[in-house]
Design a protein around this motif. Structure first.
Motif, PDB file in Angstrom:
ATOM      1  N   GLU A  41       0.854  -1.189   0.000  1.00  0.00           N
ATOM      2  CA  GLU A  41       0.000   0.000   0.000  1.00  0.00           C
ATOM      3  C   GLU A  41       0.889   1.238   0.000  1.00  0.00           C
ATOM      4  N   VAL A  42       0.348   2.309  -0.557  1.00  0.00           N
ATOM      5  CA  VAL A  42       1.072   3.578  -0.618  1.00  0.00           C
ATOM      6  C   VAL A  42       0.356   4.589   0.269  1.00  0.00           C
ATOM      7  N   THR A  43       1.132   5.253   1.122  1.00  0.00           N
ATOM      8  CA  THR A  43       0.626   6.347   1.941  1.00  0.00           C
ATOM      9  C   THR A  43       1.160   7.641   1.356  1.00  0.00           C
ATOM     10  N   PHE A  44       0.285   8.635   1.266  1.00  0.00           N
ATOM     11  CA  PHE A  44       0.656   9.944   0.739  1.00  0.00           C
ATOM     12  C   PHE A  44       0.685  10.932   1.899  1.00  0.00           C
ATOM     13  N   CYS A  45       1.823  11.563   2.145  1.00  0.00           N
ATOM     14  CA  CYS A  45       1.950  12.529   3.234  1.00  0.00           C
ATOM     15  C   CYS A  45       2.009  13.938   2.661  1.00  0.00           C
ATOM     16  N   HIS A  46       1.160  14.796   3.183  1.00  0.00           N
ATOM     17  CA  HIS A  46       1.026  16.165   2.687  1.00  0.00           C
ATOM     18  C   HIS A  46       1.589  17.202   3.646  1.00  0.00           C
ATOM     19  N   CYS A  47       2.347  16.792   4.660  1.00  0.00           N
ATOM     20  CA  CYS A  47       2.899  17.769   5.611  1.00  0.00           C
ATOM     21  C   CYS A  47       3.905  18.679   4.897  1.00  0.00           C
ATOM     22  N   GLY A  48       4.132  19.831   5.445  1.00  0.00           N
ATOM     23  CA  GLY A  48       5.033  20.796   4.827  1.00  0.00           C
ATOM     24  C   GLY A  48       6.443  20.264   4.650  1.00  0.00           C
ATOM     25  N   GLN A  49       6.914  19.509   5.614  1.00  0.00           N
ATOM     26  CA  GLN A  49       8.270  18.974   5.533  1.00  0.00           C
ATOM     27  C   GLN A  49       8.396  17.979   4.374  1.00  0.00           C
TER      28      GLN A  49
ATOM     29  N   ASP B 239      -2.394  20.096   6.250  1.00  0.00           N
ATOM     30  CA  ASP B 239      -1.218  20.885   5.855  1.00  0.00           C
ATOM     31  C   ASP B 239      -0.958  20.863   4.351  1.00  0.00           C
ATOM     32  N   LYS B 240      -1.838  20.253   3.582  1.00  0.00           N
ATOM     33  CA  LYS B 240      -1.552  20.079   2.153  1.00  0.00           C
ATOM     34  C   LYS B 240      -1.394  21.418   1.444  1.00  0.00           C
ATOM     35  N   GLY B 241      -0.715  21.381   0.328  1.00  0.00           N
ATOM     36  CA  GLY B 241      -0.529  22.582  -0.476  1.00  0.00           C
ATOM     37  C   GLY B 241      -1.857  23.088  -1.029  1.00  0.00           C
ATOM     38  N   ASP B 242      -1.925  24.383  -1.256  1.00  0.00           N
ATOM     39  CA  ASP B 242      -3.162  24.982  -1.767  1.00  0.00           C
ATOM     40  C   ASP B 242      -3.264  24.910  -3.289  1.00  0.00           C
ATOM     41  N   TYR B 243      -2.313  24.292  -3.940  1.00  0.00           N
ATOM     42  CA  TYR B 243      -2.251  24.278  -5.399  1.00  0.00           C
ATOM     43  C   TYR B 243      -2.740  22.971  -6.019  1.00  0.00           C
ATOM     44  N   TYR B 244      -3.304  22.062  -5.208  1.00  0.00           N
ATOM     45  CA  TYR B 244      -3.818  20.810  -5.754  1.00  0.00           C
ATOM     46  C   TYR B 244      -4.995  20.308  -4.919  1.00  0.00           C
ATOM     47  N   ASP B 245      -5.756  19.412  -5.521  1.00  0.00           N
ATOM     48  CA  ASP B 245      -6.881  18.758  -4.856  1.00  0.00           C
ATOM     49  C   ASP B 245      -6.573  17.273  -4.717  1.00  0.00           C
ATOM     50  N   ILE B 246      -7.200  16.649  -3.746  1.00  0.00           N
ATOM     51  CA  ILE B 246      -7.092  15.196  -3.577  1.00  0.00           C
ATOM     52  C   ILE B 246      -8.433  14.606  -3.992  1.00  0.00           C
TER      53      ILE B 246
END
Length: 129
Positions: free
Chosen positions: A23-31, A112-119
């Protein structure tokens, strides 16, 4: 037993991993966004199941007081995330040779995700971890 191979962009870090989580986990934190250039997509494996077939480019960076990140010092590829004292290691899915057959499992730190994309892939989204 599943064994996958992978490497950084230039090949100065090459690996084999047995029995990675499929499985793949997607992390959207700033770091993660800063170190990877977007969000971080990773699988996980036991550290004992990871073998480096080449590690001349491997460099570790203590990105916090509780974790470190592994990358290639030659080409800059972001490759690993490891919590201090844990037996598991996060491995960038992009470093593994295709096909992996892995499936998306969840998005973490979406607050914390970026404001330039949608999930919009339909897998669970967690504000934190």
């Amino acid at each position: 037993m599943t064994t996958l191979k992978g490497q950084c962009e230039c090949g100065a870090v090459a690996l084999e991993v047995k029995n990675p989580r499929q499985e793949v986990t997607f992390c959207h934190c700033g770091q993660c966004r800063r170190t990877s250039g977007h969000f971080w997509a990773a699988t996980n494996a036991q550290l004992t199941d990871l073998t480096f077939t080449r590690d001349s480019g491997l460099k570790w960076f203590a990105s916090s007081d509780f974790a470190k990140r592994g990358f290639c010092k030659d080409c800059g590829s972001s490759l690993f995330y490891r919590m201090n004292g844990e037996e598991g290691i996060g491995i960038a899915i992009s470093a593994l040779n295709q096909p992996t057959g892995f499936k998306p499992s969840k998005h973490i730190f979406v607050a914390d995700k970026g404001d330039y994309y949608d999930i919009a892939d339909g897998v669970p989204q967690l504000d934190k971890f």
